[in-house]
Design an enzyme around this catalytic site. Sequence first.
Site, PDB file in Angstrom:
ATOM      1  N   TYR A  60       0.822  -1.221  -0.033  1.00 35.19           N
ATOM      2  CA  TYR A  60       0.042  -0.122  -0.009  1.00 35.19           C
ATOM      3  C   TYR A  60       0.928   1.216  -0.042  1.00 35.19           C
ATOM      4  O   TYR A  60       1.696   1.468   0.943  1.00 35.19           O
ATOM      5  CB  TYR A  60      -0.956   0.040   1.141  1.00 35.19           C
ATOM      6  CG  TYR A  60      -1.879  -1.037   1.188  1.00 35.19           C
ATOM      7  CD1 TYR A  60      -2.495  -1.688  -0.102  1.00 35.19           C
ATOM      8  CD2 TYR A  60      -2.827  -1.219   2.191  1.00 35.19           C
ATOM      9  CE1 TYR A  60      -3.432  -2.417  -0.108  1.00 35.19           C
ATOM     10  CE2 TYR A  60      -3.993  -2.228   2.307  1.00 35.19           C
ATOM     11  CZ  TYR A  60      -3.966  -2.775   0.914  1.00 35.19           C
ATOM     12  OH  TYR A  60      -5.180  -3.807   0.971  1.00 35.19           O
ATOM     13  N   THR A  61       0.439   1.974  -0.882  1.00 36.23           N
ATOM     14  CA  THR A  61       1.439   3.382  -1.037  1.00 36.23           C
ATOM     15  C   THR A  61       2.904   3.150  -1.170  1.00 36.23           C
ATOM     16  O   THR A  61       3.685   3.486  -0.378  1.00 36.23           O
ATOM     17  CB  THR A  61       0.990   4.507  -0.244  1.00 36.23           C
ATOM     18  OG1 THR A  61       1.064   3.959   1.147  1.00 36.23           O
ATOM     19  CG2 THR A  61      -0.369   5.131  -0.622  1.00 36.23           C
TER      20      THR A  61
END
Length: 361
Positions: A60-61
């Site tokens: 995630y990110t």
Amino acid sequence: MPLDHYVTLGRSGLRVSPFCLGAMTFGEDLGWGTSIEESEAILDRFIELGGNFIDTANIYTKGHSEKIIGDHLAHDRSKRDRVTIATKFSGNLYIGDPNGGGSNRKAVIAACEQSLRRLRTDYIDLYWLHNWDKFTPIEETMATLQDLVQSGKVRYIGVSDTPAWKVAQAQLIAQFRGWTPFIGLQIEYSLLERTVEGELMPMAEELGLGVTPWSPLKSGILSGKYTRKNAGTVQPDRGPWAARHLEEKSYRVIDELERIAQELDTTVARVALSWVQSRPGVSSTIIGARTLAQLDDNIKALEVKLRPEQSAALDALTAPTLNFPAEILGIASSLHAGGTIINGQSTQLLPFGPSKKGDHY
């Protein structure tokens, strides 16, 4: 139901809040998402209201989501110990490295060590297999996860976005070998995605997996932002991924959600979230929030109680067409009970046998 009305996750004693805070949007590294400051405010608000379940993933990110959570909670060890941090492996952060992702022993152990560093903790409460790696024997993955649990680096394990037959195989291998079993199943589930009711949901119930749905608002399609009246004039935040779901079927669902929301004096998003959370087998629904206001609004869905006729209307509107052998099993169930329906006529037939232990005919 308040946020601190904790439920046990699957066939375990782990107590989690009925809503889980999804941290996929933490960080702006991909050109969208939530700033560090806003992410920290969302974390604090969620915990303040009694939430104790936080979900993220190594990819995630690009890992920043984990780092934001770790940097913020590391300042208060007692706060870290009070929350259940769930993260995932399988995703590859090192494109070009064939072992940078997947579910082989080398990849899983490396991903775990890296997540521990980003999260600034010495243990992960719940470690999810993010999605099935068909190139790695499931025995290898389960044995590796068992080693991580025994080492104290992982407390519980779960599985996400994997076929029901493969999850069942993994769970039975763990059971027969005395290894740590999965306690949770993370799958997409919403009024616009109900195909999981054919295989995955029944499997989870049978094998003791608590279901934690992701995308309960179908990428924001059921947030109330998109209506039949503004069709074509409001573009989805997630571009083509969400735009392809803005079709007649979705608008029929949105129309019904609007009607029920008016009856209950609430919002479309809250009704949609309440429907998901009330489904059989669901333990904790993952809600995402890009702003503090979104978080506060979505959490109020726990106060919404759908009436039976309202739930029935939504059920009928979105009932999925289930794959084989769903129809055959429905006929077989009738035969087991001594009768069936042929061409619309009820017909008594000799049963194949008792439908469950203790039944007599």
